[in-house]
Each structure stands twice: as structure tokens, then as C-alpha cells.
Design an enzyme around this catalytic site. Structure first.
Site, PDB file in Angstrom:
ATOM      1  N   LYS A  98     -16.877   8.441   0.064  1.00  0.00           N
ATOM      2  CA  LYS A  98     -16.052   8.280  -1.125  1.00  0.00           C
ATOM      3  C   LYS A  98     -16.254   6.844  -1.606  1.00  0.00           C
ATOM      4  O   LYS A  98     -15.798   5.888  -0.989  1.00  0.00           O
ATOM      5  CB  LYS A  98     -14.585   8.549  -0.799  1.00  0.00           C
TER       6      LYS A  98
ATOM      7  N   GLU B  60      -9.507   0.347   9.296  1.00  0.00           N
ATOM      8  CA  GLU B  60      -9.560  -1.113   9.194  1.00  0.00           C
ATOM      9  C   GLU B  60      -8.728  -1.475   7.977  1.00  0.00           C
ATOM     10  O   GLU B  60      -9.122  -1.220   6.841  1.00  0.00           O
ATOM     11  CB  GLU B  60     -11.015  -1.581   9.065  1.00  0.00           C
TER      12      GLU B  60
ATOM     13  N   CYS C 246      -9.955  -8.757   3.362  1.00  0.00           N
ATOM     14  CA  CYS C 246      -8.890  -8.445   4.307  1.00  0.00           C
ATOM     15  C   CYS C 246      -8.753  -9.559   5.330  1.00  0.00           C
ATOM     16  O   CYS C 246      -7.698  -9.734   5.933  1.00  0.00           O
ATOM     17  CB  CYS C 246      -9.153  -7.110   4.996  1.00  0.00           C
TER      18      CYS C 246
ATOM     19  N   GLU D  36      -0.086  -8.730   1.909  1.00  0.00           N
ATOM     20  CA  GLU D  36      -1.426  -9.065   1.447  1.00  0.00           C
ATOM     21  C   GLU D  36      -1.451  -9.093  -0.082  1.00  0.00           C
ATOM     22  O   GLU D  36      -0.976  -8.165  -0.740  1.00  0.00           O
ATOM     23  CB  GLU D  36      -2.403  -8.004   1.966  1.00  0.00           C
TER      24      GLU D  36
END
Length: 488
Positions: free
Chosen positions: A177, A252, A286, A385
Site C-alpha cells: 500500500k 514501527e 519518527c 509527535e
């Protein structure tokens, strides 16, 4: 590369395919906001088409020896090297990366492919001893089946390589994807796999949004292993959904990574790495070092140097620029809102704080490198985040206090400490809650042969890449046989 509008299609069974609904998404150039692509908007029907193709191709691909599979991966890597400039140009345009950063990312993806191609000769398992006389036992690795891979747009070719190469070397077929914000690079990679001799159907690409396309891939009963890089909220849903059928899942997820500067650190080096950790790739990592924790005695000197460094960084997409735009208008608006909210709550914005006023950048999704102090450690900006070039600063008196602040919050992906003391460095590294710890460098920098992943809300305990990724994409089978001495 031309910025004329291009149609970006799915790739199923070795050829480009329009979504069955013939619906389209608009992809805009993050540098100037202009329409760049029309992207196929896939549905569950398109995902099913791709999974069926992957399942049909599985027996042929998994039937090859790992060594032969590695040779095909080597051919893919060779084509990536030949077309490295084309791949980098594509990344630069659709993500807004400066050209040197896009080229560096392609180089990293190539190294990833080289590593896993070599693993075809080292797809090791174990020989085991037995308590039964004449019994011999060993393990072998076998493919899971169809791998559903879901990647983000921040480092698109690196993310594709990170997941695709270990999945393929283990003998799986793949449905990828693609990130809706970096769709064309996935299509280019698919074309390379076909040219290199990968059998049709072994690697497939689905374009479109996470809902419905990504969700349909997670929910499809024909998908045997799912690897996802993205937000913690989506990761939790994937774990719950795929767990219902006991599919293997590798997650992750996000990070709010601490960067600690001790009073014995080399300040210039600490500033250099803090700026790279916080602002490279426009903070869209990240592993970004978005929480900078500094010993109080050196805090004023460090902050002065870091602010000067942040204000010297050049925004744009030309060669030599330090950071480009954010990937889309939604991300841009969220970052600006977070900065405004911090200011309204009483925090002090030391530099940056909004979009640049340059006419040349006015149409893009740019945010100036921003440093903020006086933020409540328990606030959203400290704990969530942001995925933008925004970092918050905190002062502490001791290493114990720095560790407590570093370990606050739900994430545990990466961490860095700058110190001249080996004792301090190792004490911190052993105790900080993070899957990756770096000393006197930045918060990022995993290499192809090194495991990457996090604690807590940063993942589910799996590690990719490195040989640890083989455990994600293979099944371990134990085989035993008995040699009868009376038959000799």
C-alpha cells in the site's frame, strides 16, 4: 522532471491497472501547492485483485532457492543504481526534499537491497541436539505467504526497500500500500522489479487512502503478515484487527525522542547533531529529536548556539537547502496550530514559530525551524509527535533528572546523549526506554544491518531491518529424523 499532471495507477500482476471505481485523488506539489498527479483511489475490490495476484505467484517465487531469490534482488539493486537519478528526482518532486537528501535516501535504499540480497546465501536456521539416541534435528525458514506492506511518505523509497527486500528474500509475495503523498516512487520501483525479472504478481502496488485501501489490506484474510510504519493510533487498530485471525504483525510507530546534552558535552558537536535530529527532513522522522534536554549550567550557551544554527538553515528544494516543506496541507496546518497553541499556553518561542514570509515559498507547506522553551512536560506538545521542524527545550540539574524526563511519556523509539564521559553514556544508554540509543550523534541513523524499533507505543516488539526482519517474514519449522542403528 516535468510537473505536468500525471495519472498514477496501481500495479497488479506485472502491469499498471486503473482502480476499478475509476476514482481519483489529487496529489499536490508540497513546494508550491500546485496539482502534481491524479492518483488511483483504490477500494477493497482493488486490494482483493492484488492479493489474488500475489497468492497466484507465491508458489513459483517461494519455490526458488533463497540463493536464486537473492540473485533477482541483486538485479533489482543494479537497476536502482542505473536509475538512481530518476528515483531521486521523483522523490524530490513529490516529497519536497532537497536533491542531496533525495539522493541520499536512494543510496540508503540501495544498501538495504544489497544487504538482503546477500541474505539469500545466509538464510540460516539452526541444528539442534537431542536427548534421544540417533535423533537429528534442525530448523528451516519458510515464507509466511502474502505480505501486506503499508508505508509512509516521509522517506518513501527507503520505507519501500526496508520492507520489500526482507519480505521477498524470505519467499513471500507482496502487496504494497503506497503512501498517498508519495505514490509515483512506488510505481517506479514496481517497474524496476519487473525489468529485473521478478515474476509477475510477486510484487504489487495499491494506491489510495488508508481508508479504504489500507484498511482493506489489513482486513483481507489472504494476507498472512502485515508490516506497518505510521501512527500509533493506526498501529493499535491494525494489531487488534489482524490479531483476530492471528496474522503476524510488525509495527514501527511514532516517537517523541529525547536528545540529552550533559555539561561535559562538546557544545558545537551537540548543536550540530541536535539541529540535524530536530530539523532534517523538515522534522518528518519518527526518530526526530524533538525533545532537547540540557543541563542547566550550560543551557544558556547551548540555546544561544542552537537558535543561531536554526536561524541559519535554508528552506527550499534547491541544492544546498537544509529542509523542504511538509508533505501536505493537513500536516502543515496541524504544525502551525501546535505552535500557536504552545504560545497561547505561555511557552516562549525562541525562533521560527510559523510559515516563512518569502515570496518564493509562499505557496508551499513550509514551517520555519522552531525552538520552544517553557512547555509543560505533560502537555500535548511535549508528549505527542508533531512531525514538523519543531523541538521543545528543557533544563535539568542531573543525569537522573534527564533520564526521568527522557522516559516520560508513552513512546520509546530512539534517544541520544552527548557527553564526554563513558560512564555517563553507558549508564544512560542502559536505562533509557528506547529501542535505539546513540551517543554523541543524532537520534536517527539505523543502518541496513541494524535492528530498528521501539518500546511502548513506538512498536509491538518486532525489529526491522537487520537479520531480525527475517523473523517477521518467515516461519520457523523444526524438522527431526531418527537414524536406526539396526538398519545400517
Amino acid at each position: 522532471m516535468s510537473e505536468s499532471v500525471t495519472d498514477i495507477l496501481n500495479w497488479i500482476a506485472g502491469r499498471p491497472v486503473v482502480a476499478q471505481s475509476q476514482a481519483w485523488l489529487d496529489k499536490f506539489n508540497p513546494h508550491n501547492g500546485r496539482l502534481l498527479y491524479r492518483v488511483s483511489s483504490s477500494s477493497a475490490a482493488d486490494v482483493d485483485h492484488a492479493v489474488v495476484a500475489a497468492k497466484s505467484a507465491l508458489a513459483e517465487w517461494s519455490g526458488l532457492t533463497p540463493v536464486r531469490r537473492g540473485q533477482v534482488l541483486t538485479d533489482i539493486v543494479a537497476l536502482m543504481k542505473q536509475r538512481a537519478n530518476e528515483l531521486a528526482d521523483c522523490i524530490a518532486v513529490e516529497t519536497g526534499k532537497p536533491p542531496q537528501d533525495a539522493k541520499g535516501e536512494v543510496g540508503g535504499a540501495i544498501m538495504q537491497g544489497e544487504f538482503f540480497a546477500g541474505e539469500g546465501m545466509r538464510l540460516y536456521a539452526r541444528s539442534l541436539t537431542s536427548g534421544m539416541p540417533g535423533k537429528y534435528s534442525h530448523t528451516v525458514r519458510q515464507p509466511r505467504g502474502c505480505a501486506g506492506l503499508i508505508v509512509p511518505a516521509n522517506t518513501p523509497i527507503a520505507n519501500i526497500a526496508w520492507k520489500t527486500f526482507p519480505a521477498l528474500i524470505c519467499g513471500n509475495s507482496v502487496v504494497l500500500k503506497a503512501a498517498e503523498d508519495s505514490p509515483r516512487i512506488a510505481l517506479l520501483f514496481a517497474e524496476l522489479t519487473k525489468e529485473a525479472g521478478l515474476p509477475d504478481g510477486v510484487f504489487n502496488v495499491i494506491q489510495g487512502l488508508g481508508q479504504p485501501a489500507g484498511a482493506a489490506l489489513v482486513e483481507h484474510t489472504g494476507v498472512d503478515v502485515i508490516s506497518f510504519t505510521g501512527s500509533t493510533a493506526v498501529g493499535r487498530w491494525i494489531a487488534a484487527t489482524a490479531g483476530q485471525r492471528l496474522a503476524r504483525v510488525s509495527l514501527e510507530l511514532g516517537g517523541k525522542n529525547p536528545f540529552v546534552v550533559c555539561d561535559d558535552a562538546d557544545l558545537d558537536q551537540a548543536v550540530h547533531w541536535a539541529a540535524l535530529s530536530a530539523f532534517s527532513n523538515a522534522g518528518q522522522r519518527c526518530a526526530a529529536g524533538s525533545r532537547i534536554i540540557v543541563f542547566r549550567s550550560i543551557y544558556p550557551a547551548f540555546v544561544e548556539k542552537l537558535v543561531a544554527k536554526a536561524e541559519s538553515l535554508k528552506l527550499g528544494v534547491e541544492a544546498g537547502c537544509d529542509l523542504g516543506p511538509l508533505i501536505n496541507p493537513r500536516q502543515h496546518a496541524a504544525a502551525l496550530a501546535a505552535i500557536t497553541g504552545a504560545g497561547n499556553a505561555g511557552a516562549k518561542i525562541l525562533c521560527g514559530g510559523g510559515a516563512p514570509d518569502s515570496e518564493a515559498l509562499a505557496g508551499g507547506y513550509y514551517v520555519k525551524p522552531t525552538l520552544i522553551e517553557g512547555v509543560d512536560p505533560n502537555s500535548g506538545l511535549s508528549c505527542q509527535e508533531i512531525f514538523a521542524p519543531v523541538a521543545t527545550l528543557y533544563s535539568v540539574d542531573t543525569l537522573q533528572e534527564a533520564l526521568a524526563l527522557a522516559n516520560a511519556g508513552e513512546y520509546g523509539l530512539t534517544a541520544a546523549i552527548h557527553t564526554g564521559s563513558v560512564d555517563r553514556a553507558m549508564w544512560f544508554a542502559q536505562r533509557v526506554r528506547a529501542g535505539v540509543v546513540n551517543i554523541n550523534i543524532g537520534t536517527y541513523g539505523s543502518e541496513p544491518h541494524m535492528p530498528f524499533g521501539g518500546f511502548g507505543a513506538s512498536g509491538n516488539g518486532t525489529r526491522e531491518p537487520g537479520v531480525e526482519a527475517l523473523d517477521v517474514y518467515s516461519e520457523l519449522k523444526n524438522i527431526s529424523f531418527l537414524v536406526r542403528s539396526d538398519q545400517l
